[in-house]
Design a protein around this motif. Structure first.
Motif, mmCIF file in Angstrom:
data_model
loop_
_atom_site.group_PDB
_atom_site.id
_atom_site.type_symbol
_atom_site.label_atom_id
_atom_site.label_comp_id
_atom_site.label_asym_id
_atom_site.label_seq_id
_atom_site.Cartn_x
_atom_site.Cartn_y
_atom_site.Cartn_z
ATOM 1 N N PRO A 1 0.818 -1.212 0.000
ATOM 2 C CA PRO A 1 0.000 0.000 0.000
ATOM 3 C C PRO A 1 0.856 1.269 0.000
ATOM 4 N N PRO A 2 0.363 2.351 -0.592
ATOM 5 C CA PRO A 2 1.160 3.586 -0.701
ATOM 6 C C PRO A 2 1.693 4.093 0.630
ATOM 7 N N GLU A 3 0.903 3.954 1.708
ATOM 8 C CA GLU A 3 1.386 4.451 3.004
ATOM 9 C C GLU A 3 2.582 3.644 3.494
ATOM 10 N N TRP A 4 2.625 2.349 3.176
ATOM 11 C CA TRP A 4 3.781 1.532 3.542
ATOM 12 C C TRP A 4 4.958 1.813 2.617
ATOM 13 N N GLU A 5 4.678 2.039 1.336
ATOM 14 C CA GLU A 5 5.754 2.394 0.409
ATOM 15 C C GLU A 5 6.467 3.649 0.899
ATOM 16 N N LYS A 6 5.675 4.619 1.381
ATOM 17 C CA LYS A 6 6.258 5.859 1.899
ATOM 18 C C LYS A 6 7.048 5.587 3.167
ATOM 19 N N LEU A 7 6.467 4.852 4.113
ATOM 20 C CA LEU A 7 7.158 4.548 5.369
ATOM 21 C C LEU A 7 8.475 3.829 5.119
ATOM 22 N N LEU A 8 8.450 2.829 4.248
ATOM 23 C CA LEU A 8 9.631 1.993 4.006
ATOM 24 C C LEU A 8 10.700 2.690 3.175
ATOM 25 N N SER A 9 10.379 3.855 2.620
ATOM 26 C CA SER A 9 11.370 4.563 1.806
ATOM 27 C C SER A 9 12.454 5.214 2.640
ATOM 28 N N SER A 10 12.211 5.431 3.931
ATOM 29 C CA SER A 10 13.217 6.063 4.796
ATOM 30 C C SER A 10 14.391 5.125 5.024
ATOM 31 N N GLN A 11 15.563 5.693 5.238
ATOM 32 C CA GLN A 11 16.717 4.876 5.623
ATOM 33 C C GLN A 11 16.567 4.385 7.055
ATOM 34 N N PHE A 12 16.098 5.251 7.913
ATOM 35 C CA PHE A 12 15.882 4.927 9.321
ATOM 36 C C PHE A 12 14.385 5.048 9.571
ATOM 37 N N ILE A 13 13.717 3.919 9.773
ATOM 38 C CA ILE A 13 12.259 3.869 9.819
ATOM 39 C C ILE A 13 11.762 3.975 11.254
#
Length: 251
Positions: A196-208
Motif C-alpha cells: 500500500p502507498p502508506e507503507w511504500e512511503k514509510l519503508l522509503s526512509s533509511q531509518f524507519i
C-alpha cells in the motif's frame, strides 16, 4: 538487513567496509549481536522467532542478507532465509562451492538477497525471480529490498553517504550511524513494489520509525587482512539507543 552499503576493495588494507540497518516489527523477539555459545567465534544478532540471523562474521567469513519485497510471490511454506547467514558462516566451503549447493534449494526460501565473503571473494546472489550469483568486482555498492544497486532513493543516498564517509573519516571509527535519514522520499521518487502507498512511503526512509515497525539495529563493519572491527547499535522506538556492542578480534 533492509539497507546495506559497502566498499569492497580486496587489495586494500581495509578490504570490506560496510554500514547496514535492519528493519523489523518491534514485537518480533531479537537477541543483540554477541558470540554464539553454540558456534564459538561466530558473532551475529539472532532472530529468536526462527533462529537465524541477518548479518554475521566468523573468522574470515562474512554474510548478510536482505529480503526482496515482492508481495504474493513468496514460496509456500518458505524456509527462513535467516538460516542462510548462519549456514554459510558455519560452513568451511569456499563461497562459490557453497552457493553452487544452495542453488538446488534456493527457491524454497523466502525471497532474499545474500552477500557471502569467504576470506578471498565476495559474492552476491538472489533467488527471485530465479537463482542468480556473481562474484563482485571492487567497488562501492548499495543493497536494499530489490536487487543489488537498484536505484531506490535510499540506496542511492546510502552509497553517497559511504563515499563521503570514506573521504572524510580516518576510519578509526566505524560507519555504524551513517544511514540516518528518517524522512520519507517524495512520492514521485518511490518504487512500486506492490505494498500500500502508506507503507511504500514509510519503508522509503533509511531509518524507519512507526508505532509497530522500525529500524531495530544499525551495524558497522571493517574487515582487514588480519582483523575485524564490528559494532551494532540496537534501537527502540523514537530512535532511542538501547544497547551497543563492539568487537575487535584477529582472523
Amino acid at each position: 538487513m533492509c539497507l546495506i552499503t559497502f566498499s569492497w576493495q580486496p587489495s586494500a588494507p581495509k578490504r570490506l567496509i560496510l554500514a547496514a540497518n535492519r528493519d523489523e516489527f518491534y514485537q518480533r523477539p531479537t537477541r543483540a549481536m554477541m558470540e554464539w555459545p553454540e558456534h564459538p567465534g561466530l558473532y551475529a544478532g539472532k532472530d529468536l522467532q526462527q533462529g537465524g540471523s541477518w548479518l554475521g562474521v566468523r573468522q574470515q567469513r562474512f554474510a548478510a542478507l536482505t529480503n526482496i519485497r515482492a508481495p504474493g510471490q513468496e514460496p509456500d511454506k518458505a524456509l527462513s532465509r535467516g538460516h542462510l547467514v548462519t549456514d554459510f558462516l558455519t560452513s568451511s566451503l569456499p563461497a562459490a562451492q557453497w552457493l553452487q549447493q544452495l542453488a538446488e534449494s534456493a527457491a524454497r526460501y523466502g525471497l532474499f538477497n545474500l552477500l557471502c565473503y569467504d576470506g578471498e571473494q565476495l559474492w552476491y546472489c538472489h533467488n527471485h525471480p530465479d537463482f542468480y550469483q556473481q562474484p563482485l568486482d571492487p567497488g562501492l555498492y548499495a543493497l536494499s529490498n530489490a536487487h543489488l544497486d537498484t536505484a531506490w532513493p535510499k540506496a542511492e543516498d546510502a552509497r553517497q553517504q559511504l563515499a563521503h564517509w570514506l573521504e572524510q573519516t580516518e576510519q578509526d571509527e566505524l560507519p555504524t550511524r551513517i544511514l540516518n535519514r528518517c524522512q520519507p522520499y517524495p512520492p514521485q521518487q518511490l518504487p512500486d513494489t506492490g505494498v500500500p502507498p502508506e507503507w511504500e512511503k514509510l519503508l522509503s526512509s533509511q531509518f524507519i520509525q512507526s508505532a509497530v515497525y522500525g529500524t531495530r539495529c544499525s551495524t558497522g563493519l571493517i574487515m582487514e587482512q588480519h582483523c575485524v572491527r564490528l559494532e551494532e547499535i540496537s534501537w527502540g522506538k523514537g530512535m532511542t539507543e538501547q544497547q551497543r556492542q563492539r568487537y575487535h578480534f584477529p582472523i
